[in-house]
Write a protein that holds these residues in place. Structure first.
Motif, PDB file in Angstrom:
ATOM      1  N   ALA A  12       0.732  -1.394   0.005  1.00  0.00           N
ATOM      2  CA  ALA A  12      -0.329   0.163  -0.169  1.00  0.00           C
ATOM      3  C   ALA A  12       0.911   1.289  -0.352  1.00  0.00           C
ATOM      4  O   ALA A  12       0.626   2.365  -1.053  1.00  0.00           O
ATOM      5  CB  ALA A  12      -0.991  -0.001   1.468  1.00  0.00           C
ATOM      6  N   GLY A  13       1.955   0.448   1.069  1.00  0.00           N
ATOM      7  CA  GLY A  13       3.132   2.216   0.898  1.00  0.00           C
ATOM      8  C   GLY A  13       3.765   2.459  -0.703  1.00  0.00           C
ATOM      9  O   GLY A  13       3.853   4.242  -0.837  1.00  0.00           O
ATOM     10  N   LEU A  60      -5.271   1.449  -5.753  1.00  0.00           N
ATOM     11  CA  LEU A  60      -4.607  -0.031  -5.162  1.00  0.00           C
ATOM     12  C   LEU A  60      -4.386   0.792  -4.190  1.00  0.00           C
ATOM     13  O   LEU A  60      -4.620  -0.453  -3.660  1.00  0.00           O
ATOM     14  CB  LEU A  60      -3.577  -0.617  -6.771  1.00  0.00           C
ATOM     15  CG  LEU A  60      -4.552  -0.642  -7.882  1.00  0.00           C
ATOM     16  CD1 LEU A  60      -3.329  -0.603  -8.642  1.00  0.00           C
ATOM     17  CD2 LEU A  60      -5.714  -2.284  -8.209  1.00  0.00           C
ATOM     18  N   ALA A  61      -3.854   1.148  -4.235  1.00  0.00           N
ATOM     19  CA  ALA A  61      -3.282   2.038  -2.536  1.00  0.00           C
ATOM     20  C   ALA A  61      -4.418   1.530  -1.538  1.00  0.00           C
ATOM     21  O   ALA A  61      -3.971   0.601  -0.014  1.00  0.00           O
ATOM     22  CB  ALA A  61      -2.499   2.721  -2.207  1.00  0.00           C
ATOM     23  N   TRP A  62      -5.342   2.263  -1.791  1.00  0.00           N
ATOM     24  CA  TRP A  62      -5.970   2.418  -0.806  1.00  0.00           C
ATOM     25  C   TRP A  62      -7.045   1.036  -0.453  1.00  0.00           C
ATOM     26  O   TRP A  62      -7.461   0.485   0.955  1.00  0.00           O
ATOM     27  CB  TRP A  62      -7.329   3.395  -1.071  1.00  0.00           C
ATOM     28  CG  TRP A  62      -6.728   4.930  -0.775  1.00  0.00           C
ATOM     29  CD1 TRP A  62      -6.526   5.818  -1.504  1.00  0.00           C
ATOM     30  CD2 TRP A  62      -6.352   5.419   0.292  1.00  0.00           C
ATOM     31  NE1 TRP A  62      -6.308   6.912  -1.006  1.00  0.00           N
ATOM     32  CE2 TRP A  62      -5.833   6.914   0.014  1.00  0.00           C
ATOM     33  CE3 TRP A  62      -6.688   4.940   1.764  1.00  0.00           C
ATOM     34  CZ2 TRP A  62      -5.592   7.791   1.531  1.00  0.00           C
ATOM     35  CZ3 TRP A  62      -6.233   5.840   2.756  1.00  0.00           C
ATOM     36  CH2 TRP A  62      -5.436   7.172   2.550  1.00  0.00           C
ATOM     37  N   LEU A  63      -6.900   0.279  -1.567  1.00  0.00           N
ATOM     38  CA  LEU A  63      -7.785  -0.449  -1.198  1.00  0.00           C
ATOM     39  C   LEU A  63      -7.045  -2.057  -0.468  1.00  0.00           C
ATOM     40  O   LEU A  63      -7.365  -2.678  -0.106  1.00  0.00           O
ATOM     41  CB  LEU A  63      -8.002  -1.438  -2.941  1.00  0.00           C
ATOM     42  CG  LEU A  63      -8.970  -0.847  -3.329  1.00  0.00           C
ATOM     43  CD1 LEU A  63      -9.599  -1.086  -4.850  1.00  0.00           C
ATOM     44  CD2 LEU A  63     -10.310  -1.028  -2.562  1.00  0.00           C
ATOM     45  N   VAL A  64      -5.602  -1.969  -1.010  1.00  0.00           N
ATOM     46  CA  VAL A  64      -4.839  -2.684  -0.401  1.00  0.00           C
ATOM     47  C   VAL A  64      -4.440  -2.679   1.228  1.00  0.00           C
ATOM     48  O   VAL A  64      -4.130  -3.439   2.106  1.00  0.00           O
ATOM     49  CB  VAL A  64      -3.372  -2.768  -0.734  1.00  0.00           C
ATOM     50  CG1 VAL A  64      -2.387  -3.255   0.013  1.00  0.00           C
ATOM     51  CG2 VAL A  64      -3.312  -3.052  -2.701  1.00  0.00           C
ATOM     52  N   LEU A  65      -4.578  -0.887   1.366  1.00  0.00           N
ATOM     53  CA  LEU A  65      -4.732  -0.894   2.564  1.00  0.00           C
ATOM     54  C   LEU A  65      -6.093  -1.041   3.353  1.00  0.00           C
ATOM     55  O   LEU A  65      -5.962  -1.557   4.362  1.00  0.00           O
ATOM     56  CB  LEU A  65      -3.966   0.831   2.816  1.00  0.00           C
ATOM     57  CG  LEU A  65      -4.565   1.262   4.417  1.00  0.00           C
ATOM     58  CD1 LEU A  65      -3.602   1.108   5.047  1.00  0.00           C
ATOM     59  CD2 LEU A  65      -4.417   3.138   4.033  1.00  0.00           C
TER      60      LEU A  65
END
Length: 131
Positions: A79-80, A118-123
């Motif tokens: 995510a980062g 994608l970052a927000w979904l992974v987080l």
């Protein structure tokens, strides 16, 4: 504090700092030089940069306090890293577009936006699966 935590906290602080500096540059030095439309594009980049710089800071805190397994660390690091890619591609392309008015640079922006999504979904997934 582990290296990942330090990296995301420092990245968040750096991009927050840079957002303020670039925003001030835009408001004071750039505003008289570019069109109103391009100033809006520039301001969008500044806003998204600050939002996602703060997300990196939050991610660093979560890594330090919440994450305990290697799998969780990998999810949060993914995510980062996606936040960082989004910052460079989305915000960077908008800054360049606003300053140069080269429209072809707009092709890059959606890839940065996709990285943010994608970052927000992974987080979200990482938080949902956290112990």
């Amino acid at each position: 504090m582990n290296k990942s935590t330090r990296f995301y906290l420092c990245s968040g602080a750096f991009f927050s700092f840079l957002s303020v500096v670039v925003g001030a540059f835009g408001a004071h030095a750039l505003k008289p030089l570019i069109s109103t439309k391009m100033m809006e594009v520039f301001n969008t980049a500044v806003q998204y940069q600050m939002f996602h710089a703060l997300a990196l800071l939050i991610l660093g805190v979560l890594l330090h306090t919440l994450v305990s397994t290697d799998l969780q660390v990998r999810r949060f690091r993914l995510a980062g890293n996606l936040f960082l890619v989004g910052l460079v591609l989305f915000c960077g392309s908008l800054y360049l577009l606003a300053i140069t008015n080269v429209k072809i640079l707009g092709i890059i922006t959606p890839f940065g936006g996709l990285a943010f999504i994608l970052a927000w979904l992974v987080l979200l997934y990482g938080l949902y699966r956290a112990d």
